[in-house]
Design a protein around this motif. Structure first.
Motif, mmCIF file in Angstrom:
data_model
loop_
_atom_site.group_PDB
_atom_site.id
_atom_site.type_symbol
_atom_site.label_atom_id
_atom_site.label_comp_id
_atom_site.label_asym_id
_atom_site.label_seq_id
_atom_site.Cartn_x
_atom_site.Cartn_y
_atom_site.Cartn_z
ATOM 1 N N LYS A 139 82.800 37.667 20.733
ATOM 2 C CA LYS A 139 82.857 38.623 19.631
ATOM 3 C C LYS A 139 81.498 39.258 19.387
ATOM 4 C CE LYS A 139 84.140 39.083 14.755
ATOM 5 N NZ LYS A 139 84.659 38.384 13.551
ATOM 6 N N HIS A 140 80.431 38.473 19.468
ATOM 7 C CA HIS A 140 79.096 39.007 19.223
ATOM 8 C C HIS A 140 78.605 39.904 20.355
ATOM 9 C CE1 HIS A 140 78.976 36.199 15.879
ATOM 10 N NE2 HIS A 140 77.851 36.774 15.480
ATOM 11 N N LEU A 141 79.149 39.711 21.551
ATOM 12 C CA LEU A 141 78.767 40.575 22.666
ATOM 13 C C LEU A 141 79.642 41.826 22.754
ATOM 14 C CD1 LEU A 141 77.894 38.209 25.645
ATOM 15 C CD2 LEU A 141 76.379 39.808 24.484
ATOM 16 N N SER A 142 80.770 41.821 22.051
ATOM 17 C CA SER A 142 81.680 42.963 22.100
ATOM 18 C C SER A 142 81.159 44.105 21.231
ATOM 19 C CB SER A 142 83.071 42.554 21.606
ATOM 20 O OG SER A 142 83.645 41.570 22.433
ATOM 21 N N LEU A 143 81.595 45.319 21.578
ATOM 22 C CA LEU A 143 81.285 46.501 20.783
ATOM 23 C C LEU A 143 82.582 47.050 20.177
ATOM 24 C CD1 LEU A 143 78.786 48.288 23.203
ATOM 25 C CD2 LEU A 143 78.205 47.068 21.092
ATOM 26 N N ASP A 144 82.431 47.875 19.165
ATOM 27 C CA ASP A 144 83.589 48.503 18.538
ATOM 28 C C ASP A 144 84.254 49.438 19.549
ATOM 29 O OD1 ASP A 144 85.196 50.472 17.057
ATOM 30 O OD2 ASP A 144 84.334 49.550 15.272
ATOM 31 N N PRO A 145 85.527 49.240 19.886
ATOM 32 C CA PRO A 145 86.173 50.065 20.918
ATOM 33 C C PRO A 145 86.356 51.519 20.503
ATOM 34 C CG PRO A 145 87.783 48.657 19.841
ATOM 35 C CD PRO A 145 86.438 48.213 19.344
ATOM 36 N N LEU A 146 86.253 51.816 19.210
ATOM 37 C CA LEU A 146 86.422 53.191 18.752
ATOM 38 C C LEU A 146 85.089 53.931 18.635
ATOM 39 C CD1 LEU A 146 89.150 52.697 15.980
ATOM 40 C CD2 LEU A 146 89.454 53.418 18.357
ATOM 41 N N THR A 147 84.073 53.275 18.097
ATOM 42 C CA THR A 147 82.781 53.940 17.884
ATOM 43 C C THR A 147 81.793 53.693 19.015
ATOM 44 O OG1 THR A 147 81.778 52.077 16.690
ATOM 45 C CG2 THR A 147 83.096 53.637 15.405
ATOM 46 N N GLY A 148 81.975 52.612 19.757
ATOM 47 C CA GLY A 148 81.022 52.262 20.795
ATOM 48 C C GLY A 148 79.771 51.608 20.247
ATOM 49 N N GLY A 149 79.755 51.358 18.923
ATOM 50 C CA GLY A 149 78.597 50.729 18.296
ATOM 51 C C GLY A 149 78.893 49.302 17.878
ATOM 52 N N ASP A 150 78.150 48.822 16.879
ATOM 53 C CA ASP A 150 78.304 47.445 16.432
ATOM 54 C C ASP A 150 79.647 47.219 15.760
ATOM 55 O OD1 ASP A 150 75.671 46.726 17.194
ATOM 56 O OD2 ASP A 150 74.875 47.588 15.333
#
Length: 255
Positions: free
Chosen positions: A19-30
């Motif tokens: 989860k901490h390594l994943s990015l927001d799939p919509l914004t590409g950010g945190d």
């Protein structure tokens, strides 16, 4: 990255780690509530883990001929992010521009940029960004900025045309690297970090999408297995001339 703390986090709570390594799939950010940032300084990329060096040999050899922290720096970045997001979230390219300008002013010399792997694509994007007008989302420094401030860009194994394994990584969570690991630790890897988990994680990284192969058939060709038995692949398309097996590339390539 290769320290014991990372391994401990992975094996004790892999879901939290992912989860901490994943990015927001919509914004590409945190993701909301999570802020993960790259380490800074030479220690950020001298070693991946003990005895597995990345930049250490180059740093040591440059130090031996007189370079130190006053005229050499490590520009680490969040390699998960799409290149535009590096500037939007971290102001990375603005900071890099100021760093180069400061070194140029302090030494009176143009800088040499050494970039490895995806870093070469980041540098190429930076060159385009810094010369693009601000009204178009760039740095607005003009077309002469690179020539005036950069002596050389050293490309070390840069995937400038992308890498095929980016496709399989995004589609299935599988690639050559994981296949090699599977040979010895297959069941353990699948148990702790299976293909679906890998796919969900990797597909959230904008950087991986930027590494999809570029250039089309003019660069990569059409595989022989895509032609029927009466046709041959000539590197661009399948044709019916079975005697012509030469790989030909058109003189003008459009990207």
């Amino acid at each position: 990255w290769g320290a014991l703390g990372t391994a401990r986090s992975f094996f004790t709570d892999k879901h939290c780690w992912r989860k901490h390594l994943s990015l927001d799939p919509l914004t590409g950010g945190d993701l909301e509530g999570i802020r993960l940032r790259p380490a800074q300084g030479f220690e950020a990329a001298d070693y991946f883990m003990t005895a597995y060096w990345v930049w250490n040999k180059l740093i040591d050899n440059l130090a031996a001929i007189g370079y130190d922290g006053s005229n050499m720096s490590m520009e680490s970045y969040d390699w998960r992010l799409a290149f535009p997001m590096l500037e939007e979230r971290d102001g990375f390219f603005t900071k890099l521009r100021h760093k180069i300008e400061a070194m140029h002013k302090a030494t009176g010399e143009k800088v040499v940029i050494a970039a490895h792997s995806m870093g070469t694509m980041v540098v190429s994007y930076f060159f385009a960004w810094v010369t693009t007008p601000e009204s178009q989302g760039g740095g607005g420094c003009g077309q002469k900025w690179v020539d005036e401030h950069v002596h050389t860009m050293v490309n070390i194994a840069g995937p400038m045309l992308g890498v095929p394994k980016a496709i399989t990584s995004i589609l299935s969570g599988e690639m050559k690297d994981t296949n090699v690991i599977m040979g010895s630790f297959g069941s353990m890897v699948e148990q702790f970090f299976g293909r679906r988990l890998r796919k969900d994680l990797w597909s959230s990284w904008g950087s991986l999408w930027a590494m999809l192969p570029k250039g089309g058939d003019a660069i990569w060709g059409v595989g022989a297995d895509m032609c029927d038995q009466t046709n041959v692949g000539n590197g661009i398309k399948c044709d019916n001339n079975a005697d012509d097996v030469n790989n030909r590339i058109a003189p003008v390539l459009e990207f």
